[in-house]
Design a protein around this motif. Structure first.
Motif, PDB file in Angstrom:
ATOM      1  N   ARG A 178      -8.268 -33.191 -11.221  1.00  0.00           N
ATOM      2  CA  ARG A 178      -8.168 -31.751 -11.510  1.00  0.00           C
ATOM      3  C   ARG A 178      -7.183 -31.513 -12.660  1.00  0.00           C
ATOM      4  NH1 ARG A 178     -10.221 -27.175 -12.529  1.00  0.00           N
ATOM      5  NH2 ARG A 178      -8.801 -25.465 -12.246  1.00  0.00           N
ATOM      6  N   MET A 179      -6.077 -32.230 -12.651  1.00  0.00           N
ATOM      7  CA  MET A 179      -5.094 -32.091 -13.736  1.00  0.00           C
ATOM      8  C   MET A 179      -5.685 -32.572 -15.059  1.00  0.00           C
ATOM      9  SD  MET A 179      -1.928 -31.136 -14.124  1.00  0.00           S
ATOM     10  CE  MET A 179      -0.505 -31.310 -15.168  1.00  0.00           C
ATOM     11  N   ALA A 180      -6.437 -33.672 -15.016  1.00  0.00           N
ATOM     12  CA  ALA A 180      -6.972 -34.276 -16.239  1.00  0.00           C
ATOM     13  C   ALA A 180      -8.022 -33.404 -16.916  1.00  0.00           C
ATOM     14  CB  ALA A 180      -7.564 -35.652 -15.926  1.00  0.00           C
ATOM     15  N   ILE A 181      -8.765 -32.602 -16.170  1.00  0.00           N
ATOM     16  CA  ILE A 181      -9.851 -31.824 -16.783  1.00  0.00           C
ATOM     17  C   ILE A 181      -9.379 -30.518 -17.406  1.00  0.00           C
ATOM     18  CG2 ILE A 181     -11.585 -32.840 -15.281  1.00  0.00           C
ATOM     19  CD1 ILE A 181     -11.638 -30.152 -13.746  1.00  0.00           C
ATOM     20  N   VAL A 182      -8.165 -30.100 -17.080  1.00  0.00           N
ATOM     21  CA  VAL A 182      -7.690 -28.821 -17.620  1.00  0.00           C
ATOM     22  C   VAL A 182      -6.514 -28.971 -18.582  1.00  0.00           C
ATOM     23  CG1 VAL A 182      -8.526 -27.494 -15.656  1.00  0.00           C
ATOM     24  CG2 VAL A 182      -6.198 -28.377 -15.629  1.00  0.00           C
TER      25      VAL A 182
ATOM     26  N   ALA B  44     -11.968 -40.279  -8.292  1.00  0.00           N
ATOM     27  CA  ALA B  44     -12.505 -38.911  -8.290  1.00  0.00           C
ATOM     28  C   ALA B  44     -12.990 -38.589  -9.698  1.00  0.00           C
ATOM     29  CB  ALA B  44     -11.446 -37.917  -7.858  1.00  0.00           C
ATOM     30  N   THR B  45     -14.135 -37.911  -9.799  1.00  0.00           N
ATOM     31  CA  THR B  45     -14.737 -37.563 -11.091  1.00  0.00           C
ATOM     32  C   THR B  45     -15.059 -36.082 -11.128  1.00  0.00           C
ATOM     33  OG1 THR B  45     -15.720 -39.766 -11.252  1.00  0.00           O
ATOM     34  CG2 THR B  45     -16.631 -38.063 -12.684  1.00  0.00           C
ATOM     35  N   LEU B  46     -14.665 -35.437 -12.221  1.00  0.00           N
ATOM     36  CA  LEU B  46     -14.985 -34.034 -12.470  1.00  0.00           C
ATOM     37  C   LEU B  46     -15.374 -33.873 -13.933  1.00  0.00           C
ATOM     38  CD1 LEU B  46     -12.004 -32.310 -10.594  1.00  0.00           C
ATOM     39  CD2 LEU B  46     -14.393 -32.336  -9.861  1.00  0.00           C
ATOM     40  N   THR B  47     -16.068 -32.811 -14.252  1.00  0.00           N
ATOM     41  CA  THR B  47     -16.426 -32.513 -15.642  1.00  0.00           C
ATOM     42  C   THR B  47     -15.275 -31.756 -16.289  1.00  0.00           C
ATOM     43  OG1 THR B  47     -18.733 -32.346 -14.981  1.00  0.00           O
ATOM     44  CG2 THR B  47     -18.153 -31.459 -17.129  1.00  0.00           C
ATOM     45  N   ALA B  48     -14.923 -32.153 -17.525  1.00  0.00           N
ATOM     46  CA  ALA B  48     -13.821 -31.513 -18.238  1.00  0.00           C
ATOM     47  C   ALA B  48     -14.065 -30.017 -18.377  1.00  0.00           C
ATOM     48  CB  ALA B  48     -13.650 -32.152 -19.616  1.00  0.00           C
ATOM     49  N   GLU B  49     -12.979 -29.260 -18.288  1.00  0.00           N
ATOM     50  CA  GLU B  49     -13.063 -27.812 -18.475  1.00  0.00           C
ATOM     51  C   GLU B  49     -12.513 -27.483 -19.854  1.00  0.00           C
ATOM     52  OE1 GLU B  49     -11.428 -25.804 -15.079  1.00  0.00           O
ATOM     53  OE2 GLU B  49     -12.831 -26.778 -13.722  1.00  0.00           O
ATOM     54  N   ASP B  50     -11.330 -26.856 -19.934  1.00  0.00           N
ATOM     55  CA  ASP B  50     -10.820 -26.500 -21.265  1.00  0.00           C
ATOM     56  C   ASP B  50     -10.140 -27.669 -21.960  1.00  0.00           C
ATOM     57  OD1 ASP B  50      -8.680 -26.528 -19.564  1.00  0.00           O
ATOM     58  OD2 ASP B  50      -7.832 -24.637 -20.233  1.00  0.00           O
ATOM     59  N   SER B  51      -9.614 -28.634 -21.208  1.00  0.00           N
ATOM     60  CA  SER B  51      -8.983 -29.840 -21.774  1.00  0.00           C
ATOM     61  C   SER B  51      -7.995 -29.501 -22.888  1.00  0.00           C
ATOM     62  CB  SER B  51     -10.057 -30.801 -22.299  1.00  0.00           C
ATOM     63  OG  SER B  51     -10.907 -31.210 -21.255  1.00  0.00           O
ATOM     64  N   SER B  52      -7.141 -28.552 -22.614  1.00  0.00           N
ATOM     65  CA  SER B  52      -6.164 -28.144 -23.617  1.00  0.00           C
ATOM     66  C   SER B  52      -4.921 -27.606 -22.914  1.00  0.00           C
ATOM     67  CB  SER B  52      -6.751 -27.074 -24.524  1.00  0.00           C
ATOM     68  OG  SER B  52      -5.819 -26.670 -25.481  1.00  0.00           O
ATOM     69  N   GLY B  53      -3.762 -28.110 -23.309  1.00  0.00           N
ATOM     70  CA  GLY B  53      -2.512 -27.632 -22.741  1.00  0.00           C
ATOM     71  C   GLY B  53      -1.905 -28.639 -21.802  1.00  0.00           C
ATOM     72  N   SER B  54      -0.883 -28.187 -21.074  1.00  0.00           N
ATOM     73  CA  SER B  54      -0.166 -29.092 -20.186  1.00  0.00           C
ATOM     74  C   SER B  54       0.091 -28.473 -18.815  1.00  0.00           C
ATOM     75  CB  SER B  54       1.168 -29.512 -20.812  1.00  0.00           C
ATOM     76  OG  SER B  54       1.949 -28.357 -21.075  1.00  0.00           O
ATOM     77  N   ILE B  55      -0.616 -27.389 -18.488  1.00  0.00           N
ATOM     78  CA  ILE B  55      -0.387 -26.692 -17.225  1.00  0.00           C
ATOM     79  C   ILE B  55      -1.678 -26.639 -16.432  1.00  0.00           C
ATOM     80  CG2 ILE B  55       0.292 -24.492 -16.172  1.00  0.00           C
ATOM     81  CD1 ILE B  55       1.925 -23.959 -18.699  1.00  0.00           C
ATOM     82  N   SER B  56      -1.549 -26.878 -15.137  1.00  0.00           N
ATOM     83  CA  SER B  56      -2.705 -26.780 -14.226  1.00  0.00           C
ATOM     84  C   SER B  56      -2.267 -25.992 -13.000  1.00  0.00           C
ATOM     85  CB  SER B  56      -3.159 -28.176 -13.803  1.00  0.00           C
ATOM     86  OG  SER B  56      -4.121 -28.104 -12.789  1.00  0.00           O
ATOM     87  N   ASN B  57      -3.227 -25.363 -12.340  1.00  0.00           N
ATOM     88  CA  ASN B  57      -2.879 -24.628 -11.106  1.00  0.00           C
ATOM     89  C   ASN B  57      -2.794 -25.583  -9.950  1.00  0.00           C
ATOM     90  OD1 ASN B  57      -5.560 -25.272 -10.786  1.00  0.00           O
ATOM     91  ND2 ASN B  57      -6.261 -23.167 -10.557  1.00  0.00           N
TER      92      ASN B  57
END
Length: 200
Positions: A54-58, A187-200
């Motif tokens: 989850r952290m890696a995709i956002v 775990a595998t997810l599709t990348a979302e915005d892939s920009s920045g350093s903050i995740s929820n």
């Protein structure tokens, strides 16, 4: 008491039987505890990889080469959907990124250490024993993304796989003298915005 009556004396038999059974009882008790601990550690590993994915995709991709890659070619025009076969598999560890399956973006195989460490830190919140050398991140084609994006993010939206490997389990029944590796968690997810350093 005479020597002749000693073989027929039964006064200490309960204590002797208890002494014979006690080690087996303790081993069984610790075995039950270790079985529960094993499944707890296995679950923690799986949850940590889910948090890492989850952290890696956002956040920023670990492979900086993915950001600058252009998919505009003779058959793919700006604005076209990028086919999944245009990105193979890029494997990233704490020491660098390599092309596992071609085609891959060109580059020196560098890794964005800050982005990688963010993912590891998020995973370590679930299990503090996770270190950078236990984490492998892979990017592969998904069939999402548009060629020729004008911003500074990735054109392609890859599948991001986070794998946790070589985590040790040490049963208390063996008093710390042995152990084994837990099964790898992934775990595998599709990348979302892939920009920045903050995740929820």
């Amino acid at each position: 008491m005479t020597v002749r009556s000693l073989p027929f004396d039964r006064r200490g038999s309960s204590a002797a039987e208890f002494a014979l059974v006690l080690p087996l009882l303790i081993l069984l008790l610790f075995g039950i505890i270790d079985t529960g601990r094993f499944f707890w550690e296995l679950n923690r590993s799986e949850k940590a990889t889910q948090m890492g994915a989850r952290m890696a995709i956002v956040t920023d991709p670990v492979s900086p080469d993915l950001v600058g890659a252009s998919y505009v070619s003779g058959t793919i025009k700006a604005g076209d959907v990028i086919p999944a076969n245009q990105l193979g598999t890029v494997k990233c560890t704490s020491t660098g990124c390599t092309c596992e399956t071609a085609p891959c973006p060109s580059g020196g195989g560098t890794v964005d250490s800050a982005a990688f460490n963010l993912i590891v830190a998020r995973m370590a919140k679930m299990n503090p024993l996770i270190a950078a050398n236990n984490v492998v991140i892979r990017y592969s084609g998904s069939g999402f993304g548009y060629a020729g994006a004008a911003d500074e993010t990735m054109d392609v939206q890859p599948l991001v796989n986070v794998q946790l490997q070589n985590m040790q389990f040490r049963p208390i029944a063996l008093l710390g003298f042995g152990g084994w590796n837990l099964p790898n968690a992934s775990a595998t997810l599709t990348a979302e915005d892939s920009s920045g350093s903050i995740s929820n």
